[in-house]
Motif scaffolding. Structure first.
Motif, short mmCIF file in Angstrom:
data_model
loop_
_atom_site.label_atom_id
_atom_site.label_comp_id
_atom_site.label_asym_id
_atom_site.label_seq_id
_atom_site.Cartn_x
_atom_site.Cartn_y
_atom_site.Cartn_z
N PRO A 98 0.86 -1.42 -0.03
CA PRO A 98 -0.03 -0.05 -0.03
C PRO A 98 0.89 1.36 -0.05
O PRO A 98 0.97 2.02 0.93
CB PRO A 98 -0.90 -0.01 1.19
CG PRO A 98 0.06 -1.02 2.09
CD PRO A 98 0.73 -1.77 1.28
N TRP A 99 1.43 1.56 -1.16
CA TRP A 99 2.46 2.77 -1.29
C TRP A 99 1.75 4.17 -0.92
O TRP A 99 2.23 5.03 -0.56
CB TRP A 99 3.04 2.83 -2.53
CG TRP A 99 4.15 1.51 -2.76
CD1 TRP A 99 3.91 0.50 -3.53
CD2 TRP A 99 5.36 1.71 -2.21
NE1 TRP A 99 5.04 -0.12 -3.34
CE2 TRP A 99 5.96 0.59 -2.53
CE3 TRP A 99 6.23 2.32 -1.26
CZ2 TRP A 99 7.05 0.24 -2.05
CZ3 TRP A 99 7.18 2.03 -0.98
CH2 TRP A 99 7.95 0.99 -1.40
N GLY A 100 0.63 4.20 -1.48
CA GLY A 100 -0.27 5.37 -0.96
C GLY A 100 -0.40 5.65 0.20
O GLY A 100 -0.29 6.80 0.60
N THR A 101 -0.98 4.82 0.92
CA THR A 101 -1.21 5.07 2.44
C THR A 101 0.23 5.32 3.09
O THR A 101 0.30 6.16 4.19
CB THR A 101 -1.79 3.80 3.16
OG1 THR A 101 -3.04 3.55 2.50
CG2 THR A 101 -1.92 3.78 4.31
N PHE A 102 1.22 4.51 2.68
CA PHE A 102 2.51 4.79 3.33
C PHE A 102 3.06 6.12 2.93
O PHE A 102 3.38 6.69 3.98
CB PHE A 102 3.54 3.73 2.50
CG PHE A 102 5.02 3.64 3.23
CD1 PHE A 102 5.38 3.32 4.22
CD2 PHE A 102 5.91 4.57 2.27
CE1 PHE A 102 6.54 3.48 4.69
CE2 PHE A 102 7.34 4.73 2.75
CZ PHE A 102 7.51 4.13 4.06
N ALA A 103 2.73 6.69 1.74
CA ALA A 103 3.41 8.00 1.50
C ALA A 103 2.48 9.15 2.33
O ALA A 103 3.17 9.88 2.86
CB ALA A 103 2.80 8.26 -0.21
N VAL A 104 1.16 9.04 2.48
CA VAL A 104 0.49 10.12 3.24
C VAL A 104 1.05 9.94 4.67
O VAL A 104 1.01 10.92 5.42
CB VAL A 104 -1.15 10.04 3.22
CG1 VAL A 104 -1.38 10.26 1.60
CG2 VAL A 104 -1.60 8.54 3.46
N ASN A 105 1.12 8.63 5.40
CA ASN A 105 1.36 8.58 6.61
C ASN A 105 2.54 9.21 6.96
O ASN A 105 2.91 9.87 7.90
CB ASN A 105 1.52 7.32 7.19
CG ASN A 105 0.09 6.68 7.24
OD1 ASN A 105 -1.16 7.33 7.41
ND2 ASN A 105 -0.39 5.24 7.30
N ILE A 106 3.56 9.02 6.16
CA ILE A 106 5.05 9.58 6.27
C ILE A 106 4.94 10.91 5.99
O ILE A 106 5.78 11.80 6.87
CB ILE A 106 6.19 8.87 5.19
CG1 ILE A 106 6.20 7.14 5.40
CG2 ILE A 106 7.52 9.43 5.42
CD1 ILE A 106 6.13 6.80 6.93
N THR A 107 4.45 11.46 4.97
CA THR A 107 4.30 12.83 4.94
C THR A 107 3.71 13.54 6.08
O THR A 107 4.05 14.64 6.50
CB THR A 107 3.34 13.27 3.58
OG1 THR A 107 4.01 12.53 2.55
CG2 THR A 107 3.37 14.64 3.31
N GLY A 108 2.51 12.81 6.57
CA GLY A 108 1.76 13.34 7.67
C GLY A 108 2.73 13.58 9.04
O GLY A 108 2.61 14.53 9.69
N SER A 109 3.56 12.36 9.13
CA SER A 109 4.56 12.43 10.38
C SER A 109 5.63 13.63 10.17
O SER A 109 5.85 14.25 11.12
CB SER A 109 5.23 11.21 10.27
OG SER A 109 4.26 10.07 10.63
#
Length: 124
Positions: free
Chosen positions: A33-44
């Motif tokens: 799930p690259w999309g969820t990974f990307a938004v979670n890392i960006t949010g962090s």
């Protein structure tokens, strides 16, 4: 007033999460799930910068409500991370499930740390 700022940030963060998730996932032919990974890392990362700035008095509480609680709260998604990890496990992609859980936690904490460090460098 704080509730309004949180709602405004969330109103922007939720559609942004959806659009980024779909755009990133569309570029990868993988069960990961690259999309969820990307938004979670960006949010962090964003939240780390905001927390670091707030600790130094450079980020006011109103901006923290708007961007930290509202935007980052709606942009990042722990529930989707949990769901996708379980889904991977149930579908037999156990390696990807373990990889998602491990890398997401390490990268999320790392991104938050980098964000705080950036804020401390910007606002000493």
């Amino acid at each position: 007033m704080t509730v309004v700022l949180v709602a405004l940030g969330a109103a922007f963060g939720a559609p942004l999460r959806y659009m980024v998730d779909r755009a990133v996932q569309a570029r990868h032919d993988s069960v990961f799930p690259w999309g969820t990974f990307a938004v979670n890392i960006t949010g962090s990362l964003i939240l780390g910068v905001l927390i670091g700035g707030a600790a130094n008095g450079a980020v006011p509480s109103s901006l923290m409500a708007l961007l930290g609680i509202g935007l980052c709260g709606a942009l990042s998604t722990y529930s989707t991370f949990g769901y996708e990890t379980i889904r991977l496990f149930e579908e037999g992609a156990r390696f990807y499930a373990l990889l998602n859980a491990t890398v997401s936690i390490i990268a999320g904490l790392g991104a938050a740390f980098v964000g705080v460090s950036l804020a401390e460098a910007i606002w000493p």
